[in-house]
Scaffold this motif. Structure first.
Motif, PDB file in Angstrom:
ATOM      1  N   SER A   1       6.117   3.838   3.201  1.00 37.89           N
ATOM      2  CA  SER A   1       6.511   2.866   4.231  1.00 37.89           C
ATOM      3  C   SER A   1       6.877   1.527   3.598  1.00 37.89           C
ATOM      4  O   SER A   1       7.816   0.853   4.039  1.00 37.89           O
ATOM      5  CB  SER A   1       5.372   2.670   5.232  1.00 37.89           C
ATOM      6  N   LEU A   2       6.141   1.138   2.564  1.00 36.35           N
ATOM      7  CA  LEU A   2       6.438  -0.112   1.864  1.00 36.35           C
ATOM      8  C   LEU A   2       7.814  -0.052   1.215  1.00 36.35           C
ATOM      9  O   LEU A   2       8.595  -1.010   1.298  1.00 36.35           O
ATOM     10  CB  LEU A   2       5.361  -0.384   0.813  1.00 36.35           C
TER      11      LEU A   2
ATOM     12  N   VAL B   1       4.670 -12.829   3.284  1.00 36.96           N
ATOM     13  CA  VAL B   1       4.145 -13.299   4.570  1.00 36.96           C
ATOM     14  C   VAL B   1       4.086 -12.149   5.575  1.00 36.96           C
ATOM     15  O   VAL B   1       3.095 -11.984   6.305  1.00 36.96           O
ATOM     16  CB  VAL B   1       5.012 -14.457   5.111  1.00 36.96           C
ATOM     17  N   GLY B   2       5.142 -11.336   5.622  1.00 37.78           N
ATOM     18  CA  GLY B   2       5.152 -10.203   6.542  1.00 37.78           C
ATOM     19  C   GLY B   2       4.088  -9.172   6.205  1.00 37.78           C
ATOM     20  O   GLY B   2       3.462  -8.602   7.105  1.00 37.78           O
ATOM     21  N   GLY B   3       3.884  -8.924   4.911  1.00 36.77           N
ATOM     22  CA  GLY B   3       2.840  -7.979   4.515  1.00 36.77           C
ATOM     23  C   GLY B   3       1.456  -8.469   4.892  1.00 36.77           C
ATOM     24  O   GLY B   3       0.623  -7.704   5.387  1.00 36.77           O
ATOM     25  N   LEU B   4       1.199  -9.759   4.668  1.00 33.33           N
ATOM     26  CA  LEU B   4      -0.100 -10.326   5.045  1.00 33.33           C
ATOM     27  C   LEU B   4      -0.308 -10.263   6.555  1.00 33.33           C
ATOM     28  O   LEU B   4      -1.400  -9.909   7.034  1.00 33.33           O
ATOM     29  CB  LEU B   4      -0.185 -11.770   4.553  1.00 33.33           C
ATOM     30  N   ALA B   5       0.737 -10.574   7.320  1.00 33.45           N
ATOM     31  CA  ALA B   5       0.634 -10.500   8.778  1.00 33.45           C
ATOM     32  C   ALA B   5       0.394  -9.064   9.245  1.00 33.45           C
ATOM     33  O   ALA B   5      -0.385  -8.823  10.173  1.00 33.45           O
ATOM     34  CB  ALA B   5       1.904 -11.060   9.419  1.00 33.45           C
TER      35      ALA B   5
ATOM     36  N   LEU C   1      -2.764  -7.662  11.478  1.00 32.97           N
ATOM     37  CA  LEU C   1      -2.579  -6.936  12.734  1.00 32.97           C
ATOM     38  C   LEU C   1      -3.203  -5.544  12.663  1.00 32.97           C
ATOM     39  O   LEU C   1      -3.713  -5.036  13.670  1.00 32.97           O
ATOM     40  CB  LEU C   1      -1.092  -6.836  13.062  1.00 32.97           C
ATOM     41  N   TRP C   2      -3.152  -4.903  11.492  1.00 31.68           N
ATOM     42  CA  TRP C   2      -3.819  -3.607  11.349  1.00 31.68           C
ATOM     43  C   TRP C   2      -5.336  -3.776  11.434  1.00 31.68           C
ATOM     44  O   TRP C   2      -6.036  -2.948  12.011  1.00 31.68           O
ATOM     45  CB  TRP C   2      -3.448  -2.980  10.012  1.00 31.68           C
ATOM     46  N   TRP C   3      -5.832  -4.865  10.855  1.00 34.99           N
ATOM     47  CA  TRP C   3      -7.267  -5.110  10.841  1.00 34.99           C
ATOM     48  C   TRP C   3      -7.821  -5.332  12.244  1.00 34.99           C
ATOM     49  O   TRP C   3      -8.907  -4.887  12.575  1.00 34.99           O
ATOM     50  CB  TRP C   3      -7.552  -6.326   9.963  1.00 34.99           C
ATOM     51  N   SER C   4      -7.034  -6.044  13.073  1.00 36.62           N
ATOM     52  CA  SER C   4      -7.479  -6.360  14.421  1.00 36.62           C
ATOM     53  C   SER C   4      -6.512  -5.760  15.429  1.00 36.62           C
ATOM     54  O   SER C   4      -5.410  -6.295  15.644  1.00 36.62           O
ATOM     55  CB  SER C   4      -7.565  -7.886  14.608  1.00 36.62           C
ATOM     56  N   SER C   5      -6.895  -4.652  16.014  1.00 37.36           N
ATOM     57  CA  SER C   5      -6.045  -4.024  17.021  1.00 37.36           C
ATOM     58  C   SER C   5      -5.900  -4.904  18.258  1.00 37.36           C
ATOM     59  O   SER C   5      -4.869  -4.880  18.943  1.00 37.36           O
ATOM     60  CB  SER C   5      -6.615  -2.662  17.413  1.00 37.36           C
TER      61      SER C   5
ATOM     62  N   THR D   1       9.858  -6.677   8.925  1.00 30.44           N
ATOM     63  CA  THR D   1       8.869  -6.366   7.888  1.00 30.44           C
ATOM     64  C   THR D   1       7.492  -6.148   8.498  1.00 30.44           C
ATOM     65  O   THR D   1       6.795  -5.175   8.165  1.00 30.44           O
ATOM     66  CB  THR D   1       8.812  -7.502   6.860  1.00 30.44           C
ATOM     67  N   VAL D   2       7.099  -7.034   9.385  1.00 26.23           N
ATOM     68  CA  VAL D   2       5.782  -6.924  10.023  1.00 26.23           C
ATOM     69  C   VAL D   2       5.684  -5.633  10.837  1.00 26.23           C
ATOM     70  O   VAL D   2       4.703  -4.879  10.735  1.00 26.23           O
ATOM     71  CB  VAL D   2       5.508  -8.151  10.912  1.00 26.23           C
ATOM     72  N   LEU D   3       6.691  -5.353  11.641  1.00 25.25           N
ATOM     73  CA  LEU D   3       6.655  -4.173  12.503  1.00 25.25           C
ATOM     74  C   LEU D   3       6.625  -2.874  11.697  1.00 25.25           C
ATOM     75  O   LEU D   3       5.857  -1.953  12.001  1.00 25.25           O
ATOM     76  CB  LEU D   3       7.855  -4.184  13.448  1.00 25.25           C
ATOM     77  N   MET D   4       7.446  -2.791  10.657  1.00 23.34           N
ATOM     78  CA  MET D   4       7.508  -1.564   9.871  1.00 23.34           C
ATOM     79  C   MET D   4       6.230  -1.350   9.068  1.00 23.34           C
ATOM     80  O   MET D   4       5.703  -0.228   8.992  1.00 23.34           O
ATOM     81  CB  MET D   4       8.721  -1.598   8.936  1.00 23.34           C
ATOM     82  N   LEU D   5       5.712  -2.417   8.454  1.00 19.05           N
ATOM     83  CA  LEU D   5       4.501  -2.267   7.651  1.00 19.05           C
ATOM     84  C   LEU D   5       3.286  -1.948   8.520  1.00 19.05           C
ATOM     85  O   LEU D   5       2.459  -1.103   8.156  1.00 19.05           O
ATOM     86  CB  LEU D   5       4.257  -3.531   6.833  1.00 19.05           C
ATOM     87  N   GLU D   6       3.180  -2.616   9.660  1.00 19.48           N
ATOM     88  CA  GLU D   6       2.040  -2.333  10.532  1.00 19.48           C
ATOM     89  C   GLU D   6       2.092  -0.887  11.025  1.00 19.48           C
ATOM     90  O   GLU D   6       1.059  -0.193  11.081  1.00 19.48           O
ATOM     91  CB  GLU D   6       2.021  -3.285  11.723  1.00 19.48           C
TER      92      GLU D   6
END
Length: 292
Positions: A216-217, A116-120, A124-128, A175-180
């Protein structure tokens, strides 16, 4: 001998023989390099020996302090009593059962939070624009004490699933913050080049961002597995009928410090094993998807 004659002689001997001699020369390390390798191996052995020595010293001081009543053994227990409790629980078949319950909850929460965090993070990367809108909310959620959500998870998800909810809640925002962050820092120059060549957003993500974000992953996975384990234990404190968190809570309620310390020791072993699995998986990923 002229240059052409030298070339002819070299041609007769064969370029292959020259390459073999060169390779053989490079394969033989110098005496200084061999000494350096011996020094490094010795240093690694000393570091490992120092780690074990420190552990033995701490356990010895703990045992001695409890036996000489420098501390109250009823409150602190001692290594020998922990070992006795461990074998007693193992004989009853409780160690394997409770440990597996905690491992299962941790792995389930880890997979959910990474998926879920990776998808999010991809969204977020796709849409700044969306990333800027949600940024303060993610910061607030990350700072929020997740244990306060325990009663809500219990009412919404029940006693069993609330443990998974707590494990995911503690790890997913990180997870979301680090991956983004990893996605946005990956291959900026290459992304500009691909954009100038007319590449689509998906092509840039697939060919540049995703391979370049493997470090990063891996770093996110290492952080995530520890946070998920913490979340699983916190969930077991709130509502559980099995697991290492349940044993710790039960041992504290009946004032059996041996049971509490044994459960904590098992928890340390589980955390080391889970982290080791993530390290191995991370090395395989970086070896297979190496990106420069």
């Amino acid at each position: 001998m002229s240059g052409f004659e030298q070339f002819g002689e070299l041609d007769e001997k064969g370029w292959g023989g020259m390459a073999e001699n060169s390779a053989a020369t490079r394969a033989v390390p110098s005496a200084a390099y061999r000494a350096y390798l011996r020094c490094q191996r010795g240093r690694i052995r000393r570091i490992r020996a120092g780690r074990w020595l420190l552990l033995l010293v701490v356990l010895g001081i703990w045992e001695l302090a409890a036996r000489l009543h420098w501390v109250d053994p009823m409150l602190t227990s001692m290594p020998s009593q922990i070992a006795t409790s461990f074998w007693a629980l193992a004989g009853q078949g409780q160690i394997g059962y409770h440990t597996w319950v905690t491992v299962q909850e941790t792995l389930g929460g880890f997979v959910l939070s990474m998926a879920v965090g990776g998808l999010a993070a991809v969204v977020l990367w796709w849409s700044s624009f969306l990333s800027k809108v949600l940024e303060p909310y993610l910061v607030v959620l990350n700072a929020l004490p997740k244990v306060a959500l325990g009663p809500i998870f219990y009412i919404w998800l029940g006693d069993r699933n609330s443990i998974y909810g707590m494990a995911v809640a503690i790890s997913i925002v990180v997870t979301v913050l680090m991956l983004e962050s990893g996605f946005r820092e990956a291959g900026r120059d290459k992304l500009k080049l691909m954009e100038s060549l007319g590449a689509t957003r998906w092509q840039m993500f697939e060919l540049v961002v995703l391979p370049a974000s493997v470090p990063s992953l891996v770093a996110t996975m290492k952080v995530n597995i520890g946070l998920t384990l913490v979340g699983a234990i916190m969930g077991e404190f709130l509502s559980s009928k099995a697991g290492l968190g349940f044993l710790i809570l039960y041992g504290g309620q009946v004032f059996q410090m041996n049971l509490v310390m044994t459960s904590i020791a098992l928890l340390v072993i589980v955390s080391i094993m889970l982290y080791g699995l993530i390290v191995v998986a991370g090395r395989l990923l970086q070896k297979r998807y190496h990106f420069e």
